[in-house]
Design a protein around this motif. Structure first.
Motif, PDB file in Angstrom:
ATOM      1  N   VAL A 121      -6.259  -3.606   2.472  1.00 25.01           N
ATOM      2  CA  VAL A 121      -5.272  -2.555   2.677  1.00 25.01           C
ATOM      3  C   VAL A 121      -4.351  -2.546   1.475  1.00 25.01           C
ATOM      4  O   VAL A 121      -3.811  -3.593   1.098  1.00 25.01           O
ATOM      5  CB  VAL A 121      -4.463  -2.838   3.961  1.00 25.01           C
ATOM      6  N   ASP A 122      -4.210  -1.378   0.861  1.00 22.28           N
ATOM      7  CA  ASP A 122      -3.288  -1.278  -0.268  1.00 22.28           C
ATOM      8  C   ASP A 122      -1.884  -1.014   0.250  1.00 22.28           C
ATOM      9  O   ASP A 122      -1.673  -0.152   1.105  1.00 22.28           O
ATOM     10  CB  ASP A 122      -3.706  -0.125  -1.184  1.00 22.28           C
ATOM     11  N   LEU A 123      -0.949  -1.750  -0.282  1.00 18.02           N
ATOM     12  CA  LEU A 123       0.444  -1.544   0.116  1.00 18.02           C
ATOM     13  C   LEU A 123       1.239  -1.219  -1.147  1.00 18.02           C
ATOM     14  O   LEU A 123       1.354  -2.042  -2.048  1.00 18.02           O
ATOM     15  CB  LEU A 123       0.978  -2.826   0.777  1.00 18.02           C
ATOM     16  N   PHE A 124       1.747   0.022  -1.184  1.00 20.84           N
ATOM     17  CA  PHE A 124       2.501   0.432  -2.376  1.00 20.84           C
ATOM     18  C   PHE A 124       3.958   0.039  -2.216  1.00 20.84           C
ATOM     19  O   PHE A 124       4.600   0.372  -1.229  1.00 20.84           O
ATOM     20  CB  PHE A 124       2.408   1.952  -2.558  1.00 20.84           C
ATOM     21  N   ILE A 125       4.461  -0.642  -3.195  1.00 22.53           N
ATOM     22  CA  ILE A 125       5.869  -1.008  -3.175  1.00 22.53           C
ATOM     23  C   ILE A 125       6.531  -0.292  -4.341  1.00 22.53           C
ATOM     24  O   ILE A 125       6.240  -0.568  -5.510  1.00 22.53           O
ATOM     25  CB  ILE A 125       6.028  -2.526  -3.319  1.00 22.53           C
TER      26      ILE A 125
END
Lengths: 1004, 325
Positions: free
Chosen positions: A98-102
């Motif tokens: 899962v990509d999590l953009f911060i």
């Protein structure tokens, strides 16, 4: 209609595949992901606002990328959001992440931080702080560094949740920082230089397009993902097509790499097609897949670059497009017209991609139903795809990063390019494709301490040969001597290898000459080694070429017996000429046809001229050991037709023998007669294979390796030589999804994989050597095949033949695999092939396994049998063919035998005193104690099965046969030890020892 | 021989270890060997001591580290031939030659018996291609590390085996430590190597005998055929009827124009040709009902094929054939 019916099973299979790889968003998954994300958010919340972040967090990294002024005060990210394929519902197993953009807060950056890697340094420091706090979270199992598409200056964090869910093993969250609104886009234009260190020397500063793109990518990551999401979310078929494309790419490690394709780019290409209505709502996933392949392989748009036009307000001007084209080999401009999303793609990667797409199309066109396996189920890695694989061990090589780790591009990428250039210049048209890939990241990278550890993995080079004629060309002609400039260049490149030569047409030109043993044909190896050593400061030990490592199994001493083939063929010509000239027999010989594999270059050990077989009849000078056994080669002769042949079978045989005797009087060899049909089939087979090996030079060596493998794992009884020849032939005539192999190791690996992966239970293997099978023939084959599988439902072992090999001369698979292998033998064969294939793949791709491992491919473990019989190696007819003297250290020694003196595989000095006539009588034609022993054993016992190596192994494996019937007489009372004693007794004078490992299982 | 081989390997190893030392003491060794030879000459005359001698010799060998070449041939020759002492002498020469050059005439027997050991010692025989020793050496080079490991293992095994060494060869078949010993079977031709050799020679009686046998068969066969014919005729005569066979013209065996032998057609072939010719029925799409039927059949076939495919896919799924990883 025909096409439809052909496609139907394909569609069925595709839907099954999708079921298998798609992830359904079950509560279990969403809960797991939400928990992990909230754990990350919580960890972020714990970070005190405004703490000072300095270089000390990661001095090594900051130093290595060359940034200055990196201090900032920590602020919470502006947003934390799930993105990537998880948000688009396009995850393809087994990669569940899962990509999590911060989104990095603007407060932490200065306006000019786009300069001199300040952004990259701060981005990394920000992640360091995050990592520190994540590590202390109880919900997080571990936190690791990884990179964003192998870009070392842009690391990302992998967060593994503490809670494991069985259905999603290895699930992790990728924490990816984004830089929305951080900088002024205009400052990151392609023409601009943003690394001041790069423009010391000159007047005009060098532009830094890749460095700029690297930042632009972060700035628009969220927007681009949003754009993709919009395209995909409402369109199930498109999502499924994307998953298919991912599966296709995942199977191909040569294109699923940092300088070629990635998941994101596939989605972008697909959305491009959707935007331009090349695909529409009525299409099935497979159709979309096909359109995409076609687009990748042959679209003209690539030459201009792909641009999304739908947002009318942003337009890319013509000059800008030109500039893009000049700067990058492949251009896919994002929908905001700010950056080239494919800025990492290299031209050789793209060519490879186009080639793979073209191959996939060919599969869809040609192979019908099988295309599914070819496209989606076959693993196409470096080792099986490329003819030659080379590993460069560059660990600690200072030349790689001599001018700094990160310039506009990173040093590793520049090095890849350099190696590629050297090789493509050195090999010129010998190579079709050259791929150079250096994966820098391994799971336990310690990024804080800098980038110097990124060279631990070897650099991998794959080379596809264009054609064998070109590959084995001995002389490379360079520029004319008059052309001073070119000649100088040539000399500079080739060094002392370049020499001025005068050619037959009077031309005087620079040239290079490469010599290699005729049988080995490892010329390319020499060239590669030479140019690499010439241009890269490497030691020889750091270049690991996979070329000749298996040749040892085919050699007699130090030379390949194949080198005698020319004299063998000459002898055959002479023989057949004499046969045809014989006058004094009732029916004349009309044709002479070779049957033995030695005549078609597929024999592991073609015979060498025997010193006593010379025409002159004198005893030759005795410099070598003289073998006392002679290996006969079978030849079929056909007589003129006659109506007077008897009808009775025995009478036919006798008449034949009479003919042979008559022929024999004319001073020619005798031969044991054969049953006619078998003879006919063998003749057909022989001529077909002969034709095939004329087309494919590599066919012979691959067959020989394959045969050697089969024999050395004691499968001589299970798979006859002809069957091996057909299996290998299949690799050449139906090479899809590859192209025909041009090196023995690649061919051998594919043979093992074919054996291991083919669906023997449910499909016949049709080997169409001359490509002349009509649909009717094929139908006939399938009609023959179906009844052979009827029994399968009741009992999985009840199929015969278990390996269905059909050819144009044998449509019912009766010739070679009718009785063997049976399903149990096949199972064993498949298991061995699989483990050998895996070992071979590892040997090709991975570093440092030592020389011991190569021979393991041909050394069979003796522990997998119930008992092992070891023979006296000195009593084998051809002891020089024994690869490894066997020794059993397992089980109990139950029998020990002495060697007989009656037989010696070599002439004793005492024998050599007589004249040559006498000597010739002492020679034994076709005497093979191993085969006699096996025959005797099979005659006398029926409680076990034998596994042996007919090519010259000194071990025989023995497995008890569990028979349901007749267990009362056989299974009960007999003591296995007693049986083994009997076994030893039968092989008196030949058996060295018998080891007992396992007792027979008693059937209840 | 297996044991011996192991022994040799062990010795080889020891030899390698000692090679430096051995070089220094070359002369000493040679002297020792001469002594040894003399000793042997003496001992060989007494057959019964053969075994003891062998053991002693073995020890000597181990001690000397170089005089490896003896054992095997001695073993064979212990049978006691007149030639022996002479042979021994030559062997001795050979051993001398080990240090320097090799004796060609005699070297082969040893090489084929002593394989690896011989090879590694006799460097000058490197030019001999295709000899067993060489091929092993090549492999040996490749797998040296492995070999040394293996030989270590062998050494261990060897200790186990040494016990068995003490069992005299004369006791043909005996059981010791649960291990069953089989003799080399020199005089027993009912089993094993002797039997195979015998069978080999029997299966090749020579051309004359073979021709004789075939002639016999052909006469017998023809007689049989003749007899059958006669019987048939007799039966026909009993009924009073005779089958009349019509022969038209002569049997053609040569082409009238070219004079090439064509060969007449065998009856079986002729029959099959006849059946082929007879097939002159109405084409498959002559009548409308045929067409309709064909279409229906095709659809049915398609449907059944579809069903089959589906079933197969179920099976494949059960076998996890759709997981690409």
């Amino acid at each position: 209609m025909d096409v439809d019916t052909l496609m139907e099973p394909m569609d069925l299979k595709v839907s099954e595949l999708l079921k298998e790889v798609q992830v359904d968003y079950s509560p279990a998954l969403t809960e797991l992901v939400d928990d992990t994300v909230s754990a990350i958010k919580e960890a972020i919340n714990q970070i005190p606002e405004g703490i000072e972040v300095t270089v000390d967090e990661a001095p090594g990294f900051v130093k290595d990328i060359g940034a200055d002024k990196v201090e900032f005060k920590f602020k919470k990210p502006k947003s934390v959001e799930i993105g990537g394929s998880y948000s688009m519902k396009c995850i393809a197993k087994p990669d569940i992440n899962v990509d999590l953009f911060i989104q990095l807060p603007k407060e932490c950056f200065h306006e000019k931080d786009y300069l001199n890697y300040r952004y990259h340094a701060k981005r990394f420091l920000y992640l360091c702080i995050l990592k520190k706090f994540l590590k202390s979270s109880s919900l997080v199992h571990k936190v690791e560094w990884s990179s964003f598409h192998n870009e070392a200056r842009k690391p990302v964090l992998l967060v593994y949740p503490a809670r494991k869910v069985v259905e999603f093993p290895g699930l992790f969250v990728r924490v990816i920082p984004t830089a929305k609104f951080l900088f002024n886009v205009a400052k990151l234009d392609m023409k601009r230089n943003n690394i001041r260190a790069l423009n010391q020397e000159g007047n005009t500063p060098l532009p830094t397009p890749r460095y700029n793109s690297s930042m632009l990518e972060d700035m628009f990551l969220e927007d681009n993902t949003e754009f993709l999401k919009k395209t995909f979310l409402g369109w199930r078929e498109l999502r499924e097509a994307l998953i298919l494309l991912k599966v296709w790419a995942q199977q191909r490690s040569s294109i699923y790499a940092h300088d070629c394709l990635n998941e994101f780019l596939i989605a972008v290409i697909l959305s491009y097609l959707a935007t331009y209505e090349k695909v529409n709502n009525s299409m099935k996933p497979l159709q979309i897949f096909r359109v995409t392949m076609d687009f990748i392989a042959s679209s003209k748009s690539w030459s201009q670059g792909l641009y999304f036009w739908q947002q009318r307000e942003v337009k890319v001007s013509k000059e800008e497009r030109l500039l893009y084209k000049e700067t990058f080999p492949v251009v896919i401009c994002d929908s905001y017209a700010h950056l080239n999303l494919a800025f990492r793609m290299k031209s050789n990667g793209f060519l490879e991609l186009q080639d793979e797409a073209a191959l996939a199309l060919k599969c869809l066109e040609k192979s019908g139903d099988v295309a599914f396996e070819d496209i989606f189920m076959t693993k196409i890695d470096f080792s099986s795809k490329f003819d030659y694989c080379i590993r460069l061990n560059l660990k600690g090589n200072s030349k790689v990063c001599a001018s700094g780790f990160c310039l506009d591009d990173e040093c590793w990428r520049l090095y890849e390019q350099k190696v590629h250039n050297i090789l493509s210049q050195g090999l010129s048209d010998r190579a079709k494709f050259i791929r150079v890939i250096w994966r820098n990241f391994h799971s336990d990278c310690d990024m804080e301490n800098g980038l110097s550890t990124l060279d631990t993995e070897p650099l991998l080079i794959g080379i596809s040969v264009s054609s064998l004629e070109k590959a084995f060309r001995v002389v490379d002609i360079g520029p004319n001597a008059d052309n001073k400039e070119e000649a100088l260049k040539f000399r500079k490149f080739w060094g002392e290898k370049a020499e001025l030569r005068r050619f037959r047409d009077g031309k005087i030109a620079e040239s290079t000459v490469w010599e290699s043993e005729q049988w080995a044909k490892h010329l390319i190896l020499k060239i590669i080694e030479y140019v690499l050593l010439q241009h890269l400061s490497l030691s020889k030990t750091n270049i690991l070429q996979v070329v000749d490592q298996l040749d040892f199994s085919l050699l007699h001493g130090v030379e390949d017996p194949m080198s005698f083939s020319a004299s063998l063929l000459a002898a055959f010509e002479l023989l057949s000429k004499r046969l045809r000239c014989i006058e004094d027999i009732p029916l004349k010989v009309s044709s002479v046809q070779p049957l033995d594999p030695a005549f078609r270059f597929t024999s592991v050990f073609p015979p060498r001229p025997h010193p006593l077989a010379s025409e002159k009849g004198h005893v030759p000078k005795l410099r070598k050991l003289i073998s006392s056994c002679i290996q006969p080669l079978e030849v079929m002769i056909q007589l003129e037709g006659s109506g007077n042949w008897p009808m009775d079978e025995v009478a036919i045989e006798k008449t034949k023998s009479a003919f042979l005797l008559k022929i024999g009087e004319s001073d020619i060899v005798k031969r044991v007669p054969f049953v006619d049909k078998k003879l006919f089939v063998r003749g057909q087979h022989s001529s077909m294979i002969n034709g095939l090996q004329g087309i494919y030079q590599m066919y012979g060596p691959v067959v020989r390796l394959a045969k050697r493998w089969v024999a050395s794992h004691l499968f001589s009884d299970c798979l006859v030589e002809e069957a091996v020849e057909l299996l290998v032939a299949h690799l050449f005539v139906k090479p899809l999804p590859f192209t025909a192999p041009c090196s023995r190791i690649a061919g051998f690996l594919r043979f093992l994989r074919l054996l291991a992966d083919y669906d023997w239970t449910f499909s016949p293997l049709v080997v169409d050597i001359n490509n002349d099978l009509t649909p009717i023939d094929k139908k006939e084959i399938y009609d023959n095949f179906t009844p052979s599988r009827k029994g399968h439902e009741e009992n999985a072992q009840n199929i015969s033949p278990s390996m269905f090999l059909a050819t144009s001369y044998d449509k019912a698979s009766e010739a070679w695999t009718r009785f063997a292998p049976n399903s149990l033998e096949l199972k064993r064969l498949v298991a061995y092939a699989r483990s050998s294939a895996n070992l071979l793949t590892r040997l090709v791709l991975e570093d440092q396994t030592g020389p011991l491992k190569w021979e393991c491919l041909f050394r069979t473990p003796l522990s997998n049998y119930d008992a092992v019989i070891l023979l006296h190696a000195g009593r084998l007819p051809y002891p020089q063919r024994l690869l490894f003297p066997s020794n059993s250290n397992q089980g109990r020694l139950v029998v020990h035998g002495n060697a007989s003196k009656a037989f010696q595989p070599f002439m004793l000095p005492g024998d050599l005193r007589g004249n040559s006539e006498e000597l010739k009588h002492k020679l034994m034609v076709n005497f093979d104690p191993l085969m006699s022993y096996v025959a005797d054993l099979q005659k006398e016992f029926n409680t076990f099965k034998l596994w042996y190596d007919s090519l010259g192994g000194d071990a025989i494996g023995l497995t008890w046969e569990t028979k349901k019937r007749g267990r009362d007489e056989a299974g009960e009372g007999e003591d296995p030890i007693k049986v083994l004693k009997g076994v030893g007794e039968v092989g008196k004078g030949f058996v060295r020892s018998v080891y007992f490992l396992k007792a027979p299982r008693l059937m209840k | 021989m297996g044991k011996l081989k192991e022994k040799r390997e062990e010795k080889k190893e020891k030899k390698q270890k000692k090679s430096k030392k051995a070089k220094k003491t070359n002369i000493e060794l040679l002297r020792k060997e001469v002594m040894l030879k003399n000793e042997e000459k003496g001992s060989e005359n007494i057959k019964s001591t053969g075994k003891k001698k062998r053991r002693r010799e073995k020890e000597n060998n181990v001690d000397a580290g170089i005089a490896v070449q003896f054992n095997k041939d001695n073993l064979i020759k212990v049978e006691g031939e007149k030639e022996k002492p002479r042979k021994k002498k030559r062997k001795g020469e050979k051993n001398n030659a080990l240090v320097g050059k090799s004796d060609q005439q005699d070297g082969y027997a040893e090489q084929n018996d002593d394989g690896a050991a011989g090879q590694s010692l006799v460097k000058t025989q490197g030019s001999i291609n295709n000899s067993k020793g060489q091929s092993e050496a090549v492999i040996g080079e490749d797998i040296r590390t492995h070999k040394s490991k293996k030989s270590y293992r062998k050494k261990k095994e060897h200790h186990k085996l040494r016990k068995s060494e003490t069992i005299p060869e004369k006791i043909d078949e005996s059981v010791h430590d649960g291990v069953y010993y089989i003799s080399s079977g020199e005089e027993d031709s009912s089993k094993g190597m002797r039997k195979w050799l015998m069978e080999y020679h029997q299966s090749r009686p020579g051309l004359k005998v073979l021709q004789q046998r075939i002639d016999q068969f052909v006469t017998a066969h023809e007689e049989k055929l003749e007899q059958e014919r006669k019987e048939r005729e007799a039966r026909a005569a009993e009924d009073g009827w005779t089958v009349v066979v019509h022969h038209k013209g002569r049997k053609k065996t040569t082409d009238s124009q070219s004079g090439i032998t064509v060969g007449s057609v065998a009856p079986a072939v002729a029959e099959s040709q006849l059946t082929k010719k007879k097939r002159k029925e109405v084409g498959p799409d002559f009548y409308r009902f045929q067409k309709r039927e064909a279409q229906r059949n095709e659809i049915l076939a398609l449907r059944s094929k579809f069903e089959e495919d589906r079933k197969r896919i179920q099976q494949l799924r059960a076998a996890r054939k759709f997981r690409p990883y």
